[in-house]
Motif scaffolding. Structure first.
Motif, PDB file in Angstrom:
ATOM      1  N   PRO A 103     -37.960  19.108 -38.222  1.00  0.00           N
ATOM      2  CA  PRO A 103     -37.305  19.056 -39.542  1.00  0.00           C
ATOM      3  C   PRO A 103     -35.830  18.699 -39.388  1.00  0.00           C
ATOM      4  O   PRO A 103     -35.201  18.991 -38.406  1.00  0.00           O
ATOM      5  CB  PRO A 103     -37.497  20.477 -40.068  1.00  0.00           C
ATOM      6  CG  PRO A 103     -37.748  21.312 -38.883  1.00  0.00           C
ATOM      7  CD  PRO A 103     -38.347  20.425 -37.845  1.00  0.00           C
ATOM      8  N   LYS A 104     -35.315  18.011 -40.419  1.00  0.00           N
ATOM      9  CA  LYS A 104     -33.913  17.639 -40.401  1.00  0.00           C
ATOM     10  C   LYS A 104     -33.075  18.882 -40.639  1.00  0.00           C
ATOM     11  O   LYS A 104     -33.438  19.769 -41.385  1.00  0.00           O
ATOM     12  CB  LYS A 104     -33.608  16.636 -41.509  1.00  0.00           C
ATOM     13  CG  LYS A 104     -34.161  15.276 -41.259  1.00  0.00           C
ATOM     14  CD  LYS A 104     -33.681  14.338 -42.335  1.00  0.00           C
ATOM     15  CE  LYS A 104     -34.184  12.943 -42.091  1.00  0.00           C
ATOM     16  NZ  LYS A 104     -33.712  12.011 -43.112  1.00  0.00           N
ATOM     17  N   LYS A 105     -31.948  18.886 -39.976  1.00  0.00           N
ATOM     18  CA  LYS A 105     -31.038  19.981 -40.175  1.00  0.00           C
ATOM     19  C   LYS A 105     -30.290  19.790 -41.477  1.00  0.00           C
ATOM     20  O   LYS A 105     -29.855  18.705 -41.797  1.00  0.00           O
ATOM     21  CB  LYS A 105     -30.035  20.056 -39.032  1.00  0.00           C
ATOM     22  CG  LYS A 105     -30.673  20.440 -37.712  1.00  0.00           C
ATOM     23  CD  LYS A 105     -29.619  20.560 -36.630  1.00  0.00           C
ATOM     24  CE  LYS A 105     -30.258  20.897 -35.321  1.00  0.00           C
ATOM     25  NZ  LYS A 105     -29.263  20.992 -34.257  1.00  0.00           N
ATOM     26  N   LYS A 106     -30.139  20.833 -42.223  1.00  0.00           N
ATOM     27  CA  LYS A 106     -29.381  20.767 -43.461  1.00  0.00           C
ATOM     28  C   LYS A 106     -27.907  20.831 -43.143  1.00  0.00           C
ATOM     29  O   LYS A 106     -27.469  21.648 -42.372  1.00  0.00           O
ATOM     30  CB  LYS A 106     -29.777  21.905 -44.397  1.00  0.00           C
ATOM     31  CG  LYS A 106     -31.182  21.787 -44.893  1.00  0.00           C
ATOM     32  CD  LYS A 106     -31.490  22.872 -45.873  1.00  0.00           C
ATOM     33  CE  LYS A 106     -32.926  22.749 -46.363  1.00  0.00           C
ATOM     34  NZ  LYS A 106     -33.279  23.801 -47.276  1.00  0.00           N
ATOM     35  N   GLU A 107     -27.196  19.960 -43.716  1.00  0.00           N
ATOM     36  CA  GLU A 107     -25.767  19.906 -43.433  1.00  0.00           C
ATOM     37  C   GLU A 107     -24.964  20.598 -44.472  1.00  0.00           C
ATOM     38  O   GLU A 107     -25.179  20.945 -45.504  1.00  0.00           O
ATOM     39  CB  GLU A 107     -25.325  18.463 -43.330  1.00  0.00           C
ATOM     40  CG  GLU A 107     -25.956  17.793 -42.161  1.00  0.00           C
ATOM     41  CD  GLU A 107     -25.480  16.372 -42.050  1.00  0.00           C
ATOM     42  OE1 GLU A 107     -24.445  16.007 -42.595  1.00  0.00           O
ATOM     43  OE2 GLU A 107     -26.184  15.612 -41.411  1.00  0.00           O
TER      44      GLU A 107
END
Length: 107
Positions: A103-107
């Motif tokens: 999963p993409k990391k939330k920035e």
């Protein structure tokens, strides 16, 4: 005088017979009481042993079930599926044809 001596002996003999009869009756009565008391205690022990036997039987059944489960687990541990599962979970390995999606990391 001889009649007087005979009657005394008869009285003594009757008294002796009565005492013997009373003694025998007492002994028989005592034995009956003892047998009754011991019988009651044996019935209590029998009940206790029956309960213990039921508990041990239930415990044996549980252990047999557990033994079956362990045997199934032993067979499962020797399968390729288990080896792959452990390699993925503990070692983080993947099959060559698998693609991992992170999963993409939330920035």
């Amino acid at each position: 005088m001889s009649n007087l001596g005979k009657s005394r002996r008869k009285r003594k003999d009757k008294w002796g017979n009565r005492m013997a009869l009373i003694g025998i009756t007492f002994v028989v009565f005592s034995l009956a009481v003892i047998v009754t008391v011991k019988g009651a205690s044996l019935k209590d022990k029998e009940l206790e042993y029956q309960i213990r036997e039921e508990n041990l039987t239930a415990q044996r059944d549980k252990e047999l079930e557990r033994s079956k489960e362990l045997e199934e687990y032993r067979i499962y541990v020797q399968t390729k599926q288990y080896i792959e599962e452990v390699a993925k979970q503990k070692l983080g390995l993947v099959n060559p044809d698998e693609i991992l999606l992170k999963p993409k990391k939330k920035e």
